[in-house]
Design a protein around this motif. Structure first.
Motif, PDB file in Angstrom:
ATOM      1  N   MET A   1       0.980  -1.289  -0.063  1.00 50.93           N
ATOM      2  CA  MET A   1      -0.152  -0.111   0.094  1.00 50.93           C
ATOM      3  C   MET A   1       0.772   1.219   0.077  1.00 50.93           C
ATOM      4  SD  MET A   1      -3.165  -0.903   0.087  1.00 50.93           S
ATOM      5  CE  MET A   1      -4.498   0.483   1.284  1.00 50.93           C
TER       6      MET A   1
ATOM      7  N   SER B   1      -3.911   8.490   0.048  1.00 50.33           N
ATOM      8  CA  SER B   1      -5.135   8.983   0.232  1.00 50.33           C
ATOM      9  C   SER B   1      -5.380  10.385  -0.212  1.00 50.33           C
ATOM     10  CB  SER B   1      -5.798   8.963   1.773  1.00 50.33           C
ATOM     11  OG  SER B   1      -4.909   9.785   2.523  1.00 50.33           O
ATOM     12  N   PRO B   2      -6.477  10.760  -0.429  1.00 55.02           N
ATOM     13  CA  PRO B   2      -6.470  12.273  -0.808  1.00 55.02           C
ATOM     14  C   PRO B   2      -5.939  13.065   0.228  1.00 55.02           C
ATOM     15  CG  PRO B   2      -8.604  10.979  -1.058  1.00 55.02           C
ATOM     16  CD  PRO B   2      -7.728  10.219  -0.470  1.00 55.02           C
ATOM     17  N   ALA B   3      -5.964  12.855   1.467  1.00 58.27           N
ATOM     18  CA  ALA B   3      -5.522  13.706   2.646  1.00 58.27           C
ATOM     19  C   ALA B   3      -4.056  13.696   2.399  1.00 58.27           C
ATOM     20  CB  ALA B   3      -6.071  13.182   3.903  1.00 58.27           C
ATOM     21  N   VAL B   4      -3.496  12.483   2.208  1.00 57.13           N
ATOM     22  CA  VAL B   4      -2.071  12.526   2.003  1.00 57.13           C
ATOM     23  C   VAL B   4      -1.329  13.222   1.022  1.00 57.13           C
ATOM     24  CG1 VAL B   4      -0.144  10.585   1.620  1.00 57.13           C
ATOM     25  CG2 VAL B   4      -1.800  10.061   3.483  1.00 57.13           C
TER      26      VAL B   4
ATOM     27  N   ALA C   1      -2.965  15.498  -0.529  1.00 58.69           N
ATOM     28  CA  ALA C   1      -3.210  16.935  -0.483  1.00 58.69           C
ATOM     29  C   ALA C   1      -2.209  17.688   0.452  1.00 58.69           C
ATOM     30  CB  ALA C   1      -4.699  17.156   0.125  1.00 58.69           C
TER      31      ALA C   1
ATOM     32  N   ARG D   1      -1.361   0.003   7.142  1.00 61.58           N
ATOM     33  CA  ARG D   1      -1.583  -1.274   6.850  1.00 61.58           C
ATOM     34  C   ARG D   1      -0.723  -1.182   5.251  1.00 61.58           C
ATOM     35  NH1 ARG D   1      -7.165  -2.728   7.382  1.00 61.58           N
ATOM     36  NH2 ARG D   1      -6.373  -2.692   9.481  1.00 61.58           N
TER      37      ARG D   1
ATOM     38  N   ARG E   1       1.177   1.706   4.149  1.00 58.76           N
ATOM     39  CA  ARG E   1       0.696   2.702   3.647  1.00 58.76           C
ATOM     40  C   ARG E   1       0.803   4.105   4.290  1.00 58.76           C
ATOM     41  NH1 ARG E   1      -4.194   5.829   3.643  1.00 58.76           N
ATOM     42  NH2 ARG E   1      -4.309   5.418   5.866  1.00 58.76           N
TER      43      ARG E   1
ATOM     44  N   THR F   1       0.281   7.092   6.073  1.00 54.32           N
ATOM     45  CA  THR F   1      -1.078   7.703   6.673  1.00 54.32           C
ATOM     46  C   THR F   1      -1.077   9.275   6.839  1.00 54.32           C
ATOM     47  OG1 THR F   1      -0.194   7.604   8.890  1.00 54.32           O
ATOM     48  CG2 THR F   1      -1.433   5.671   8.023  1.00 54.32           C
ATOM     49  N   ARG F   2      -2.112   9.769   6.971  1.00 54.90           N
ATOM     50  CA  ARG F   2      -2.165  11.265   7.053  1.00 54.90           C
ATOM     51  C   ARG F   2      -1.410  11.779   8.307  1.00 54.90           C
ATOM     52  NH1 ARG F   2      -7.674  14.705   8.025  1.00 54.90           N
ATOM     53  NH2 ARG F   2      -7.028  15.275   9.969  1.00 54.90           N
ATOM     54  N   LYS F   3      -1.451  10.872   9.323  1.00 55.03           N
ATOM     55  CA  LYS F   3      -0.531  11.168  10.724  1.00 55.03           C
ATOM     56  C   LYS F   3       1.032  10.902  10.342  1.00 55.03           C
ATOM     57  CE  LYS F   3      -1.962  10.596  14.964  1.00 55.03           C
ATOM     58  NZ  LYS F   3      -1.996   9.655  16.357  1.00 55.03           N
TER      59      LYS F   3
ATOM     60  N   THR G   1      -9.822  13.910  11.895  1.00 54.15           N
ATOM     61  CA  THR G   1      -8.664  12.748  11.884  1.00 54.15           C
ATOM     62  C   THR G   1      -8.784  12.275  10.344  1.00 54.15           C
ATOM     63  OG1 THR G   1     -10.556  11.120  12.250  1.00 54.15           O
ATOM     64  CG2 THR G   1      -9.484  12.042  14.181  1.00 54.15           C
TER      65      THR G   1
ATOM     66  N   LYS H   1     -10.082  10.033   9.349  1.00 55.24           N
ATOM     67  CA  LYS H   1     -10.605   8.309   9.288  1.00 55.24           C
ATOM     68  C   LYS H   1     -12.026   8.324  10.095  1.00 55.24           C
ATOM     69  CE  LYS H   1      -6.376   6.015   8.930  1.00 55.24           C
ATOM     70  NZ  LYS H   1      -5.476   5.222   9.719  1.00 55.24           N
TER      71      LYS H   1
ATOM     72  N   LEU I   1     -13.379  15.316   0.787  1.00 54.11           N
ATOM     73  CA  LEU I   1     -12.615  14.495  -0.121  1.00 54.11           C
ATOM     74  C   LEU I   1     -10.975  14.599   0.194  1.00 54.11           C
ATOM     75  CD1 LEU I   1     -12.399  12.479  -2.405  1.00 54.11           C
ATOM     76  CD2 LEU I   1     -11.926  14.359  -4.040  1.00 54.11           C
ATOM     77  N   PHE I   2     -10.398  15.907   0.235  1.00 53.53           N
ATOM     78  CA  PHE I   2      -9.089  15.963   0.251  1.00 53.53           C
ATOM     79  C   PHE I   2      -8.390  15.961   1.833  1.00 53.53           C
ATOM     80  CE2 PHE I   2      -9.939  18.061  -3.708  1.00 53.53           C
ATOM     81  CZ  PHE I   2      -9.038  17.014  -4.607  1.00 53.53           C
ATOM     82  N   ASP I   3      -9.454  15.833   2.735  1.00 55.77           N
ATOM     83  CA  ASP I   3      -9.126  15.411   4.009  1.00 55.77           C
ATOM     84  C   ASP I   3      -9.308  14.069   4.384  1.00 55.77           C
ATOM     85  OD1 ASP I   3      -8.998  18.292   4.951  1.00 55.77           O
ATOM     86  OD2 ASP I   3     -11.392  18.099   4.111  1.00 55.77           O
ATOM     87  N   LEU I   4      -9.844  13.137   3.689  1.00 59.15           N
ATOM     88  CA  LEU I   4     -10.001  11.721   3.907  1.00 59.15           C
ATOM     89  C   LEU I   4      -8.684  10.783   4.016  1.00 59.15           C
ATOM     90  CD1 LEU I   4     -13.321  10.947   2.456  1.00 59.15           C
ATOM     91  CD2 LEU I   4     -12.819  11.276   4.709  1.00 59.15           C
ATOM     92  N   ASP I   5      -8.362   9.895   4.786  1.00 60.79           N
ATOM     93  CA  ASP I   5      -7.289   9.309   4.813  1.00 60.79           C
ATOM     94  C   ASP I   5      -7.524   7.680   4.905  1.00 60.79           C
ATOM     95  OD1 ASP I   5      -4.364   8.938   4.899  1.00 60.79           O
ATOM     96  OD2 ASP I   5      -4.346   8.598   6.947  1.00 60.79           O
ATOM     97  N   ALA I   6      -9.173   7.443   4.706  1.00 60.26           N
ATOM     98  CA  ALA I   6      -9.536   6.215   4.731  1.00 60.26           C
ATOM     99  C   ALA I   6     -10.910   6.123   4.288  1.00 60.26           C
ATOM    100  CB  ALA I   6      -9.338   5.544   6.200  1.00 60.26           C
TER     101      ALA I   6
ATOM    102  N   GLU J   1      -5.366   1.181  11.965  1.00 62.93           N
ATOM    103  CA  GLU J   1      -4.271   0.700  11.406  1.00 62.93           C
ATOM    104  C   GLU J   1      -4.108   0.837   9.986  1.00 62.93           C
ATOM    105  OE1 GLU J   1      -4.815  -3.463  12.691  1.00 62.93           O
ATOM    106  OE2 GLU J   1      -4.052  -2.816  14.903  1.00 62.93           O
ATOM    107  N   PHE J   2      -5.408   1.173   9.283  1.00 63.29           N
ATOM    108  CA  PHE J   2      -5.335   1.317   7.821  1.00 63.29           C
ATOM    109  C   PHE J   2      -4.116   2.199   7.446  1.00 63.29           C
ATOM    110  CE2 PHE J   2      -6.834   3.480   4.032  1.00 63.29           C
ATOM    111  CZ  PHE J   2      -6.844   2.168   3.239  1.00 63.29           C
TER     112      PHE J   2
END
Lengths: 406, 327
Positions: free
Chosen positions: A108, A113-116, A118, A135, A138, A140-142, B254, B256, B282-287, B326-327
């Motif tokens: 992954m 993701s869109p957040a990442v 952006a 996972r 991948r 993550t945004r964090k 978050t 998520k 849309l542009f804030d989504l991480d999962a 965990e995603f």
């Protein structure tokens, strides 16, 4: 402990097999995976491996009998403790097939993701340099936010660079300085290398006499500044002429797609705008719907945004033809690299006063400019580009106030 | 501040509103001398008498209809449906009359009625004492649908519902009645209808839910904190119309999002939250936006193992949060 050995699944659709020959007899010691029998199925001839290390106790199925997959063929006295794997002897064949599938959980790492995406774009973060904790690796945004918190740019952060990429830091001697390549610089490098490698560039140039335009601009620039609050540069004149050219020769407003060519209906001018560190090509959309004032305003807005670092991804999208103002730094001739997936790029060189031969072999001092065009030879040929340039030249030389109405 | 259980908060709000405003009265099956099957109206008959605490026949359509008429006449009825499951005969009154009268009469008439109804399962109530009906009403402009989760919110929101100039449906989870306790101020206060509430701050996953499920989310969040997973919990409180701004803000927080409801998955009120997030974030989504809900089968089963399987619980929420984290 006595265990059963069953007919393994020797192929997806195989339901039975014939034991052609036993390779062991009762009392033989075998190791796990040692062949114990030869089996003939309608798909393959194969060997049945032992599911255990131990001693063969009894051969249940006799030679030349046909046995269903999963049926008992022999008993073996297995050695040692029964392990978890030993608990499922009948799955042996199937398990071997399944295991690689389990291990090959899709990576992954590049599923952003869109957040990442952006965040990475807004903060100029190189995602390749981040180790994902999600996972399948991948990002993550964090993960991105952590990098942002540590430093605006991951290359400067303490995170180790991925091993696939050589780290220039180690190679650098004390007489050299290491400049990390990140964000926009990296994108420019990748795009332009790809462009040069993939696109067969051809190049052509015309000289244009813009004396009338220089004079006209001289007349109106102060009024323009007063009325509009922004300076009137030469660029909008060229944008106007090029847009007219693209309208007349839409072949240049196109894109190579392998087995076909896409001809764009919109004329969106990508405007190369340099900052100290890098080069951006924000887009002035629907240039064909704009008059001189619209062009000047649009260009000014893009330049301001570039300077302030406020360009958004929307500003960069959808360009169909690139204009490059190489004249701004004194160049008189250049061979621009096409901005893919576009089919051509035009450089406007410096306007310089030169003696030129006019009309009846007279020599006159004129304001001259070179327009340099690089073209994707897969999409375009010299003839059409020559006509395009001639048309642009004509627009500029046979200056008509109507065309360039301020 | 006094600690009170969920149902005492209901009683307290009713009592205080009846003391405050002579126009407030309650009506419903067994709400009088018996004090309601769940004892929500306990003591009201004794204090306010039979003219303000009306026992009605077993006719939900009449309970709603009488309430609507009284409301149009200027009173503030609080109608109790003994179980939300039995509201269906009153749906025509509620949707076609109560919800539309202000609009239909160009503001000449209004219907300030509150309809209270216990909903939800997990109490071995089977098909006709376990239903969640909020989605049925959640596409009817003119109605407000409130589902509180804590005793504090119960008192504040029920008072706000009674004072609201338009019809409000007030669903109370029957399992929460004596299970959920919390502090309830003795003084008069209201909680604004239409506003969601962050019940827990967190950084990894946002859970949006309402009613009893808020507690499952909070318990799961508490457990996951030990694993280093931080959960943000938004209590929607009013499920219709939804507090879209709060949904968007919590989603962005978050990136998520887990939406939890005890109702069946397809067509639940959470889908509006999911759509709002899709439109705005849309542009804030991480999962992917996840929904955790009951299976799409017709009813809460009677058999204990099946009921347990069907019903929302802390473990299900915990697992879903962990997976998103965990995603």
């Amino acid at each position: 402990m006595t265990k059963e050995i069953t007919m393994p699944q020797l192929g997806e659709s195989v339901t039975e097999g014939t034991i052609t020959q036993w390779l062991v007899k009762p009392g033989d010691n075998v190791k796990k995976y040692d062949p114990i029998a030869e089996v003939d199925t309608d798909k393959v001839n194969a060997e049945v491996p032992s599911s255990y290390t131990g001693t063969i106790e009894e051969l249940v199925a006799s030679e030349h009998t046909t046995v269903q997959v999963g049926d008992l063929i022999a008993y073996i006295k297995a050695e040692g403790e029964s392990s978890a794997a030993d608990e499922q002897p009948q799955n042996e064949g199937g398990q071997q097939e399944q295991e690689p599938a389990k291990q090959a959980e899709p990576s992954m790492k590049k599923r952003y993701s869109p957040a990442v995406l952006a965040l990475a774009q807004e903060h100029n973060i190189d995602l390749e340099a981040i180790t994902g904790t999600g996972r399948g690796g991948r990002i993550t945004r964090k993960d991105v936010e952590k990098v942002m918190a540590a430093d605006e740019k991951p290359a400067a952060a303490s995170e180790p660079a991925p091993q696939t990429e050589p780290t220039p830091v180690q190679e650098a001697g004390s007489s050299e300085e290491v400049i990390p390549v990140t964000g926009a610089r990296k994108a420019i490098a990748a795009n332009l290398s790809k462009s040069m490698q993939e696109i067969p560039h051809a190049w052509t140039m015309v000289e244009v006499d813009v004396t009338d335009i220089v004079r006209y601009r001289e007349q109106v620039k102060e009024t323009f500044q007063e009325q509009e609050g922004i300076p009137l540069t030469f660029m909008p004149f060229f944008m106007q002429a090029v847009t007219a050219g693209l309208r007349k020769y839409p072949q240049l407003n196109a894109s190579w797609r392998g087995d076909h060519i896409i001809r764009k209906k919109e004329i969106n001018l990508s405007m190369a705008i340099a900052t100290e560190e890098t080069l951006y090509v924000p887009v002035l959309a629907n240039a064909d719907e704009k008059n001189m004032r619209g062009m000047a305003r649009g260009l000014h807005a893009l330049a301001e945004k570039t300077r302030q670092g406020a360009l958004t991804s929307d500003d960069m999208r959808g360009g169909t033809f690139t204009l490059n103002n190489t004249g701004s730094f004194g160049s008189v001739q250049s061979m621009p690299i096409i901005n893919p997936p576009q089919a051509a790029i035009l450089s406007v060189e410096s306007i310089v006063k030169r003696p030129v031969v006019k009309g009846d072999d007279m020599i006159a001092i004129r304001h001259m400019v070179n327009l340099c065009l690089s073209l994707d030879h897969r999409v375009l040929d010299g003839l059409i580009c020559g006509r395009f340039l001639a048309y642009v030249k004509e627009q500029l030389e046979n200056f008509d106030r109507g065309t360039f109405e301020i | 501040m006094a600690t009170s259980n969920f149902i005492s908060a209901v009683t307290q709000a009713l009592k205080e509103e009846m003391e405050r405003d002579d126009g407030v009265f309650v009506l419903g099956e067994d709400v009088g001398a018996k004090g309601g099957v769940f004892r929500a109206t306990e003591g009201l008959y004794e204090q306010f008498g039979e003219l303000r605490v009306l026992d009605t026949p077993l006719a939900e359509s009449a309970i709603a209809g009488v309430g609507i008429g009284a409301a149009m006449y200027g009173l503030r009825p609080v109608a109790e449906m003994q179980f939300a499951d039995f509201m269906l005969p009153a749906v025509n009154q509620i949707i076609s009359e109560a919800a539309k009268i202000r609009y239909r009469s160009n503001n000449d008439w209004d219907v300030p009625i509150t309809v209270r109804a216990p909903y939800g399962g997990g109490i071995h109530g089977a098909l006709y004492h376990s239903q969640s009906l909020e989605a049925l009403f959640a596409s009817t402009p003119g109605l407000k649908v409130v589902i509180p989760s804590t005793p504090y919110d119960v008192k504040g929101l029920l008072k706000a519902a009674i004072r609201d100039p338009d019809p409000v449906l007030f669903f109370e989870h029957k399992k929460a009645y004596r299970l959920i306790k919390g502090e309830v101020p003795e003084e008069d206060y209201t909680v604004p209808i239409g506003t969601a509430d962050v019940k827990r701050e967190g950084e990894d996953v946002t859970v949006m839910t309402y009613g009893l499920c808020v507690h499952f989310a909070l318990e799961a969040a508490e457990k996951l904190e030990a694993e280093g997973i931080s959960t943000h919990v938004l209590d929607l409180r009013t499920v219709y119309p939804l507090d879209h701004a709060a949904v968007v803000e919590a989603a962005r927080h978050t990136g998520k999002i887990l939406l939890v409801t005890e109702d069946n998955k397809e067509g639940s009120v959470l889908n509006e939250a999911a759509a709002t997030i899709a439109e705005n974030c849309l542009f804030d989504l991480d999962a992917p936006v996840e929904r955790l809900a009951a299976p799409d089968v017709p009813a809460m089963p009677y058999a204990s193992p099946l009921e347990k399987h069907y019903m929302m619980n802390t473990e299900k929420v915990e697992k879903a949060i962990r997976e998103l984290a965990e995603f």
